[in-house]
Each structure stands twice: as C-alpha cells, then as structure tokens.
Scaffold this motif. Structure first.
Motif, short mmCIF file in Angstrom:
data_model
loop_
_atom_site.label_atom_id
_atom_site.label_comp_id
_atom_site.label_asym_id
_atom_site.label_seq_id
_atom_site.Cartn_x
_atom_site.Cartn_y
_atom_site.Cartn_z
N PHE A 2 0.87 -1.19 0.00
CA PHE A 2 0.00 0.00 0.00
C PHE A 2 0.90 1.23 0.00
O PHE A 2 1.23 1.77 1.04
N ASN A 4 1.93 5.15 -0.48
CA ASN A 4 1.24 6.42 -0.21
C ASN A 4 -0.01 6.23 0.64
O ASN A 4 -1.03 6.89 0.40
N CYS A 5 0.06 5.35 1.60
CA CYS A 5 -1.06 5.16 2.53
C CYS A 5 -0.64 5.47 3.95
O CYS A 5 -1.04 4.79 4.90
N SER A 6 0.17 6.51 4.11
CA SER A 6 0.55 6.94 5.46
C SER A 6 -0.66 7.54 6.14
O SER A 6 -1.58 8.04 5.49
N TRP A 27 1.22 2.67 7.19
CA TRP A 27 -0.08 2.02 7.35
C TRP A 27 -0.03 0.90 8.39
O TRP A 27 -0.99 0.72 9.15
N GLU A 44 -10.47 7.36 6.62
CA GLU A 44 -9.93 6.12 6.06
C GLU A 44 -9.67 6.26 4.56
O GLU A 44 -10.29 7.08 3.89
N TYR A 45 -8.77 5.41 4.06
CA TYR A 45 -8.58 5.23 2.63
C TYR A 45 -9.61 4.21 2.14
O TYR A 45 -10.27 3.54 2.94
N GLU A 47 -8.61 1.56 0.44
CA GLU A 47 -7.89 0.29 0.48
C GLU A 47 -8.18 -0.46 1.78
O GLU A 47 -8.34 0.15 2.84
N LYS A 57 -10.43 -1.04 6.71
CA LYS A 57 -9.93 -0.01 5.79
C LYS A 57 -8.68 0.61 6.42
O LYS A 57 -8.60 0.75 7.64
N LEU A 58 -7.74 0.98 5.57
CA LEU A 58 -6.53 1.62 6.07
C LEU A 58 -6.85 3.01 6.59
O LEU A 58 -7.52 3.79 5.91
N SER A 60 -6.41 6.85 7.23
CA SER A 60 -5.67 7.96 6.61
C SER A 60 -5.41 9.07 7.63
O SER A 60 -4.46 9.81 7.49
N HIS A 163 -2.90 13.66 1.24
CA HIS A 163 -4.21 13.06 0.96
C HIS A 163 -5.31 14.07 1.28
O HIS A 163 -5.19 14.87 2.21
#
Length: 178
Positions: A2, A4-6, A27, A44-45, A47, A57-58, A60, A163
């Motif tokens: 994943f 860019n899912c910081s 993440w 959340e993202y 993903e 959900k990941l 965000s 984001h």
C-alpha cells in the motif's frame, strides 16, 4: 503493497501532533496503534488490509486518545532552518531544493560564532564557499521562529504526498469555498 497510505497523526484535540516534520505513521503502524487502542480512526482510505481473522480499511487520519502537550519551542534542525528561510539562500536570494542547501554560521565559528537560531542562515553551496570565514551579513537576520511562524511557512511547502482527508486538519485558516 500500500504505497502512499501513510496516516496523519493528530493529538487528542485533532491538531497535528507535529508539523516539523509532519507526524505520519506508515499504514502498518497506524493499524497497530488503532488495534492497540492508543489511537482512534478519524478518516480512512478506500484500500482494505486483510488478515485471516479481520479486515479493515486503512486509516488515513488517526488521533491519540490522550492529549500530549505540544512543545513550546521549535526544534533546532537543519530542515527547520531551511523552512524558516523558505528554502532561499540568505546571501544570493535564490530558492533551492533542500539537498542543494547548507547552513552557514553568520559569525564564523573561527571568530567565536555559535550554532544557534540567531547565528545560522540558509546558504547555497557556492555562497557558503565564497563566504568561507569572512563576516558577511545575510539579507535577513536569523531568528528563532515560533511554532506559528513555522506553521505558516510549512503551508508554502506541503509534503510530497497530501491526501485529501488531511486538508481539514492541516489548513484551519484557509479561506473556505463559496
């Protein structure tokens, strides 16, 4: 996996825990903090992370459950000096990438100068080499910035990844759309 899912990390008052650098969790660490119970998910993202027993959900944006008192002074770091000076050489007034900058002792160490906010200026390598140990005034006198001054400077240099769910927590004083 994943990229860019910081997750942006907020204090319990929903202010960023740190601006300098921006407080982020990868993440995996964000999920661990939420599962452990020390943080809550704010946004959340799309993903989803899956394990054999759960899926979620990941995150965000996450926030601490307990408030942590922020520092009253800004850390004296190379990046914060560059940020204070807007990534502009204080001798030739040319903007540069951080990798092309150095910091310069206004009063050289050889002449008794100390490494402090009030004696360090951002310089490009050519100006720093030219100046060497000579006494030369920078265009703007170095100063110790406040947290608010660096926050204002940070807005001109957003992180590489920003984001949309983070904007509400990073830019409180931005003019709202009609």
């Amino acid at each position: 996996m994943f990229q860019n899912c910081s997750a942006l990390v907020l204090n319990a008052d929903f202010q960023p825990l740190s601006y300098f650098p921006l407080s982020l969790f990868g993440w995996e660490d964000a999920i661990k903090a939420v599962v452990k119970g020390s943080h809550v998910v704010v946004a959340e993202y799309d993903e989803v992370a899956r394990s054999p027993s759960i899926q979620m959900k990941l995150p965000s944006v996450i926030a601490l459950r307990c408030y942590v008192r922020p520092p009253t002074r800004v850390a004296f770091t190379r990046f914060n000096v560059f940020l204070r000076d807007h990534f502009v050489c204080q001798y030739c007034s040319v903007p540069h990438r951080p990798s092309d900058l150095t910091f310069d002792h206004v009063l050289p160490r050889a002449a008794g100068g100390v490494t402090s906010w009030e004696n360090i200026a951002t310089a490009c390598s050519p100006c720093n080499m030219r100046k060497d140990t000579r006494l030369e005034k920078p265009r703007r006198k170095p100063f110790e910035p406040t947290v608010h001054q660096l926050m204002a400077a940070q807005r001109h240099f957003p992180p590489n990844f920003l984001h949309e769910t983070w904007r509400d927590f990073l830019y409180w004083d931005v003019e709202l759309e009609n």
